[in-house]
Design a protein around this motif. Structure first.
Motif, mmCIF file in Angstrom:
data_model
loop_
_atom_site.group_PDB
_atom_site.id
_atom_site.type_symbol
_atom_site.label_atom_id
_atom_site.label_comp_id
_atom_site.label_asym_id
_atom_site.label_seq_id
_atom_site.Cartn_x
_atom_site.Cartn_y
_atom_site.Cartn_z
ATOM 1 N N MET A 206 11.653 -0.747 35.798
ATOM 2 C CA MET A 206 12.653 -1.538 36.499
ATOM 3 C C MET A 206 11.883 -2.616 37.269
ATOM 4 O O MET A 206 11.265 -2.352 38.306
ATOM 5 C CB MET A 206 13.463 -0.656 37.443
ATOM 6 C CG MET A 206 13.990 0.623 36.793
ATOM 7 S SD MET A 206 15.219 0.323 35.499
ATOM 8 C CE MET A 206 16.687 0.095 36.512
ATOM 9 N N THR A 223 17.030 -3.265 43.122
ATOM 10 C CA THR A 223 16.251 -2.658 42.042
ATOM 11 C C THR A 223 15.963 -1.191 42.330
ATOM 12 O O THR A 223 16.027 -0.341 41.424
ATOM 13 C CB THR A 223 14.941 -3.433 41.830
ATOM 14 O OG1 THR A 223 15.247 -4.793 41.498
ATOM 15 C CG2 THR A 223 14.108 -2.816 40.718
ATOM 16 N N THR A 227 17.215 1.853 39.998
ATOM 17 C CA THR A 227 16.260 2.841 39.495
ATOM 18 C C THR A 227 16.745 4.255 39.770
ATOM 19 O O THR A 227 16.734 5.123 38.881
ATOM 20 C CB THR A 227 14.880 2.630 40.143
ATOM 21 O OG1 THR A 227 14.418 1.310 39.859
ATOM 22 C CG2 THR A 227 13.878 3.649 39.629
ATOM 23 N N GLN A 231 17.767 7.011 36.887
ATOM 24 C CA GLN A 231 17.086 8.304 36.815
ATOM 25 C C GLN A 231 18.090 9.453 36.848
ATOM 26 O O GLN A 231 17.907 10.467 36.164
ATOM 27 C CB GLN A 231 16.096 8.429 37.974
ATOM 28 C CG GLN A 231 14.897 7.506 37.846
ATOM 29 C CD GLN A 231 14.082 7.414 39.123
ATOM 30 O OE1 GLN A 231 14.590 7.676 40.221
ATOM 31 N NE2 GLN A 231 12.816 7.019 39.006
ATOM 32 N N ASP A 240 11.120 4.199 36.065
ATOM 33 C CA ASP A 240 10.578 4.066 37.412
ATOM 34 C C ASP A 240 10.629 2.613 37.866
ATOM 35 O O ASP A 240 10.633 1.678 37.065
ATOM 36 C CB ASP A 240 9.138 4.573 37.475
ATOM 37 C CG ASP A 240 8.705 4.915 38.907
ATOM 38 O OD1 ASP A 240 9.590 5.073 39.774
ATOM 39 O OD2 ASP A 240 7.492 5.043 39.138
ATOM 40 N N GLY A 241 10.661 2.427 39.173
ATOM 41 C CA GLY A 241 10.695 1.123 39.791
ATOM 42 C C GLY A 241 10.744 1.279 41.297
ATOM 43 O O GLY A 241 10.823 2.399 41.791
ATOM 44 N N GLU A 242 10.659 0.234 42.076
ATOM 45 C CA GLU A 242 10.499 -1.103 41.534
ATOM 46 C C GLU A 242 9.038 -1.360 41.178
ATOM 47 O O GLU A 242 8.141 -0.917 41.896
ATOM 48 C CB GLU A 242 11.036 -2.158 42.513
ATOM 49 C CG GLU A 242 10.086 -2.606 43.613
ATOM 50 C CD GLU A 242 9.972 -1.696 44.850
ATOM 51 O OE1 GLU A 242 9.590 -2.201 45.909
ATOM 52 O OE2 GLU A 242 10.215 -0.471 44.758
#
Length: 333
Positions: A206, A223, A227, A231, A240-242
């Protein structure tokens, strides 16, 4: 080296799918048709007037293509009536439905809706909105899909990152200002699409201008929220992010910026915060990294109706047709 186009074309050859190409006044489409038929990638239906198509083709061998003229087709009235019934609540009259069904793109999408072809590829000479509007109106979103979106498959030559240099960029062609929920759903759809088309495990990044809190703003907060929701929607997918792009793909940077991340350093699916970012990024990769760029390919529609960049080559059309065949086969299941 075997390219993404080689791999997806070999898969398409085994499927015996039929794809409609409505932009028959564009030489790239005719050139692509000759290649598709010669390589046995798909059956092709060309929408338009036979004399004009054959004149444009010249010495190109398109003899195995089926040519369909919307104005003389035997199911023309059925297509008109079907479209009228679908859209009369929007003010469409029988007369306007008849005019709309003379449009090659609308006609091609209706052929897909009525089961005569497995998908459509267009956009070489039309805007994305002109290509995707008939798709949204006629075939609509797939059952269970939160929204339709668009992506590019980016295959970068001699690249150590991603899946042997292959990535999915989304949304890069359709959803202009996605909400937090939209971005999350695009991420989940893109993971499934990557697995289908590239046949590798998706690692979904992300993307942001920030990595794990290195900056704070409404943009990064959105973001982070996308995310978390993605998930929750797909707990078995690595999302995964940011993450900044370098942290997403470069292991050394990932170890510094995002230690412990299940995605950082090995991302192959890029999810952008909006269409601006996604479209700019794919064109940079295509032109500066000399990447193969296939798309915009749609996901979330009930049938595969796929777009092309107006700067596409005939080989880009071939790739989009092969992708459409694989998508159609997956939807059959």
């Amino acid at each position: 080296m075997v390219t993404f186009l080689d791999k997806i074309s070999e898969r398409a050859k085994k499927l015996n799918k039929t794809i409609a190409l409505p932009e028959t006044d564009d030489i790239r489409i005719i050139q692509a048709t000759a290649k598709i038929l010669e390589r046995g990638i798909a059956n092709v239906v060309l929408i338009g007037k036979e004399a004009e198509i054959k004149a444009l083709a010249g010495d190109l061998d398109i003899s195995k293509a089926r040519i369909v003229d919307p104005e003389t087709y035997e199911r023309k009235d059925e297509f008109v009536n079907t479209f009228y019934e679908m859209r009369k609540h929007k003010g469409v009259t029988p007369e306007s439905a008849a005019e709309i069904m003379k449009d090659n793109m609308y006609f091609a999408v209706m052929m897909t809706k009525m089961g005569e072809v497995d998908g459509v590829v267009s956009g070489a000479a039309h805007s994305s909105s002109d290509t995707l509007r008939p798709a949204v109106q006629i075939v609509k979103t797939a059952p269970g899909a939160a929204l339709a979106s668009a992506f590019f498959i980016i295959a970068v030559p001699d690249c150590e990152y991603g899946s042997n240099g292959t990535f999915l960029f989304a949304d890069s062609g359709m959803v202009e200002m996605p909400s937090v929920e939209d971005v999350a759903n695009i991420a989940v759809s893109s993971a499934k699409t990557f697995e289908l088309l590239v046949e590798d495990t998706p690692y979904v990044a992300m993307l942001s201008y920030s990595t794990k809190g290195s900056a704070r703003s409404k943009l990064t907060e959105a973001t982070i929220a996308s995310t978390k929701l993605a998930q929750e929607l797909a707990p078995d997918v690595a999302i995964d992010g940011e993450l900044q792009v370098d942290a997403a793909i470069v292991p050394k940077v990932a170890a510094s910026k995002a230690p412990g991340s299940p995605v950082a350093g090995k991302a192959n699916v890029f999810i952008f915060p909006d269409l601006n970012a996604g479209n700019i990024a794919y064109k940079i990769a295509q032109r500066l990294a000399k990447a193969e760029a296939y798309g915009p390919i749609t996901q979330g529609l009930a049938k595969p109706i796929n777009d092309l960049s107006r700067g596409c080559s005939d080989e880009d059309v071939v790739g989009a047709v092969a992708i459409t065949c694989v998508q159609a086969a997956a939807q059959d299941k």
